[in-house]
Design a protein around this motif. Structure first.
Motif, PDB file in Angstrom:
ATOM      1  N   PHE A  11     -16.164  -9.619  31.418  1.00  0.00           N
ATOM      2  CA  PHE A  11     -16.365  -9.187  32.808  1.00  0.00           C
ATOM      3  C   PHE A  11     -15.968  -7.732  33.039  1.00  0.00           C
ATOM      4  N   ASP A  12     -14.658  -7.457  32.995  1.00  0.00           N
ATOM      5  CA  ASP A  12     -14.154  -6.116  33.324  1.00  0.00           C
ATOM      6  C   ASP A  12     -14.637  -5.057  32.336  1.00  0.00           C
ATOM      7  N   GLY A  13     -15.333  -4.063  32.861  1.00  0.00           N
ATOM      8  CA  GLY A  13     -15.790  -2.976  32.002  1.00  0.00           C
ATOM      9  C   GLY A  13     -17.134  -3.258  31.350  1.00  0.00           C
ATOM     10  N   THR A  14     -17.398  -4.530  31.041  1.00  0.00           N
ATOM     11  CA  THR A  14     -18.687  -4.892  30.435  1.00  0.00           C
ATOM     12  C   THR A  14     -19.742  -5.040  31.521  1.00  0.00           C
ATOM     13  N   LEU A  15     -19.471  -5.901  32.483  1.00  0.00           N
ATOM     14  CA  LEU A  15     -20.406  -6.094  33.600  1.00  0.00           C
ATOM     15  C   LEU A  15     -20.051  -5.210  34.791  1.00  0.00           C
ATOM     16  N   THR A  16     -18.770  -4.807  34.870  1.00  0.00           N
ATOM     17  CA  THR A  16     -18.336  -3.989  36.005  1.00  0.00           C
ATOM     18  C   THR A  16     -18.045  -2.556  35.577  1.00  0.00           C
ATOM     19  N   ASP A 170     -28.765 -22.816  19.317  1.00  0.00           N
ATOM     20  CA  ASP A 170     -29.554 -22.154  18.275  1.00  0.00           C
ATOM     21  C   ASP A 170     -29.151 -20.690  18.168  1.00  0.00           C
ATOM     22  N   LYS A 171     -28.709 -20.150  19.300  1.00  0.00           N
ATOM     23  CA  LYS A 171     -28.323 -18.736  19.286  1.00  0.00           C
ATOM     24  C   LYS A 171     -27.222 -18.474  20.302  1.00  0.00           C
ATOM     25  N   ILE A 172     -26.188 -17.748  19.860  1.00  0.00           N
ATOM     26  CA  ILE A 172     -25.095 -17.356  20.754  1.00  0.00           C
ATOM     27  C   ILE A 172     -25.078 -15.832  20.834  1.00  0.00           C
ATOM     28  N   ILE A 173     -25.148 -15.330  22.055  1.00  0.00           N
ATOM     29  CA  ILE A 173     -25.213 -13.886  22.281  1.00  0.00           C
ATOM     30  C   ILE A 173     -24.022 -13.479  23.146  1.00  0.00           C
ATOM     31  N   ALA A 174     -23.236 -12.525  22.659  1.00  0.00           N
ATOM     32  CA  ALA A 174     -22.015 -12.130  23.382  1.00  0.00           C
ATOM     33  C   ALA A 174     -22.021 -10.634  23.702  1.00  0.00           C
ATOM     34  N   PHE A 175     -21.371 -10.307  24.820  1.00  0.00           N
ATOM     35  CA  PHE A 175     -21.288  -8.919  25.279  1.00  0.00           C
ATOM     36  C   PHE A 175     -19.831  -8.587  25.604  1.00  0.00           C
ATOM     37  N   GLY A 176     -19.348  -7.460  25.086  1.00  0.00           N
ATOM     38  CA  GLY A 176     -17.974  -7.048  25.370  1.00  0.00           C
ATOM     39  C   GLY A 176     -17.843  -5.539  25.302  1.00  0.00           C
ATOM     40  N   ASP A 177     -16.645  -5.032  25.649  1.00  0.00           N
ATOM     41  CA  ASP A 177     -16.500  -3.570  25.642  1.00  0.00           C
ATOM     42  C   ASP A 177     -15.151  -3.079  25.135  1.00  0.00           C
ATOM     43  N   THR A 178     -14.276  -4.005  24.700  1.00  0.00           N
ATOM     44  CA  THR A 178     -12.963  -3.568  24.193  1.00  0.00           C
ATOM     45  C   THR A 178     -12.591  -4.359  22.940  1.00  0.00           C
ATOM     46  N   SER A 179     -11.484  -3.964  22.314  1.00  0.00           N
ATOM     47  CA  SER A 179     -11.018  -4.663  21.105  1.00  0.00           C
ATOM     48  C   SER A 179     -10.691  -6.131  21.400  1.00  0.00           C
ATOM     49  N   TRP A 187     -17.951 -13.550  16.242  1.00  0.00           N
ATOM     50  CA  TRP A 187     -18.280 -14.966  16.086  1.00  0.00           C
ATOM     51  C   TRP A 187     -19.718 -15.267  16.502  1.00  0.00           C
ATOM     52  N   ALA A 188     -20.207 -14.556  17.510  1.00  0.00           N
ATOM     53  CA  ALA A 188     -21.561 -14.797  18.031  1.00  0.00           C
ATOM     54  C   ALA A 188     -22.624 -14.425  17.005  1.00  0.00           C
ATOM     55  N   ASN A 189     -23.818 -15.016  17.156  1.00  0.00           N
ATOM     56  CA  ASN A 189     -24.943 -14.633  16.291  1.00  0.00           C
ATOM     57  C   ASN A 189     -25.333 -13.192  16.565  1.00  0.00           C
ATOM     58  N   GLU A 190     -25.187 -12.814  17.831  1.00  0.00           N
ATOM     59  CA  GLU A 190     -25.485 -11.434  18.238  1.00  0.00           C
ATOM     60  C   GLU A 190     -24.329 -10.941  19.091  1.00  0.00           C
ATOM     61  N   GLY A 191     -23.611  -9.947  18.623  1.00  0.00           N
ATOM     62  CA  GLY A 191     -22.502  -9.385  19.400  1.00  0.00           C
ATOM     63  C   GLY A 191     -22.858  -7.986  19.840  1.00  0.00           C
ATOM     64  N   HIS A 192     -22.895  -7.769  21.144  1.00  0.00           N
ATOM     65  CA  HIS A 192     -23.256  -6.445  21.678  1.00  0.00           C
ATOM     66  C   HIS A 192     -22.034  -5.748  22.273  1.00  0.00           C
ATOM     67  N   TYR A 193     -21.729  -4.564  21.728  1.00  0.00           N
ATOM     68  CA  TYR A 193     -20.553  -3.804  22.172  1.00  0.00           C
ATOM     69  C   TYR A 193     -20.992  -2.685  23.113  1.00  0.00           C
TER      70      TYR A 193
END
Length: 197
Positions: A11-16, A170-179, A187-193
């Motif tokens: 949430f914080d920083g990724t979406l906001t 079938d697919k896990i997609i993750a979004f984040g912005d910090t360590s 862990w996700a099939n697709e990790g977006h930083y």
């Protein structure tokens, strides 16, 4: 055959655009926030230097403003905070992305170290399940404690796994912005930083 997808959004920083903890606490009680912020500066400095425990500092700061507050009042303030800040603190491209998620065979989680107190209304607006740090209430009053651990780093991933326990995707997609999002992204099939930055 539809692919079953799981989206995990920090949430914080990724979406906001900014961290909501400080925003919310300032909104809740501006005068108290100023005093406690100044008092906590030495601890914030130690945190930056990695010489203090994040969870302890966070509990101390949140507790210094919200401990002893009535649950009904907190929820009311959270609703007002949401109304005052949604959607303006949300990144526009993140907003568009969420709106365009095909809801068929798809689940989305809002995974955050921020407290459920103020993030729940956002999760509802995004049509996502909330996985967050949980505030502890006793007899309708905030104790200043959390139920379980701060939802960050490895704990974030543990909480996601608990949330989806028996589900298969079938697919896990993750979004984040910090360590603190790294375990989830790896862990996700697709990790977006910093995808929406």
């Amino acid at each position: 055959m539809f692919m079953k997808k799981l989206y995990c959004f920090d949430f914080d920083g990724t979406l906001t655009y900014q961290d909501t903890m400080f925003l919310y606490l300032k909104f809740y009680n501006p005068a108290k926030f100023r005093v406690q912020f100044i008092r906590h500066i030495p601890l914030f400095v130690l945190l930056k230097l990695k010489l203090a425990d994040t969870e302890k500092v966070k509990k101390s700061f949140i507790g210094s403003i919200l401990k002893g507050q009535n649950e009904t009042k907190i929820k009311e303030k959270s609703r007002k905070f949401f109304e005052a800040n949604y959607p303006k603190i949300v990144r526009e491209n993140a907003m568009d992305f969420i709106k365009n998620i095909d809801q068929n065979n798809t689940e989305s989680l809002l995974v955050t170290a921020s407290l459920d107190i103020w993030t729940q209304p956002f999760a509802e607006a995004f049509k996502m399940e909330l996985v967050s740090t949980k505030a502890e209430f006793k007899n309708g009053v905030f104790t200043g404690n959390f139920i379980g651990k701060n939802c960050n780093g490895k704990e974030k991933l543990e909480r996601i796994k608990k949330e989806i326990a028996d589900e298969k995707y079938d697919k896990i997609i993750a979004f984040g912005d910090t360590s603190g999002d790294r375990p989830m992204l790896n862990w996700a099939n697709e990790g977006h930083y910093q995808f929406f930055h």
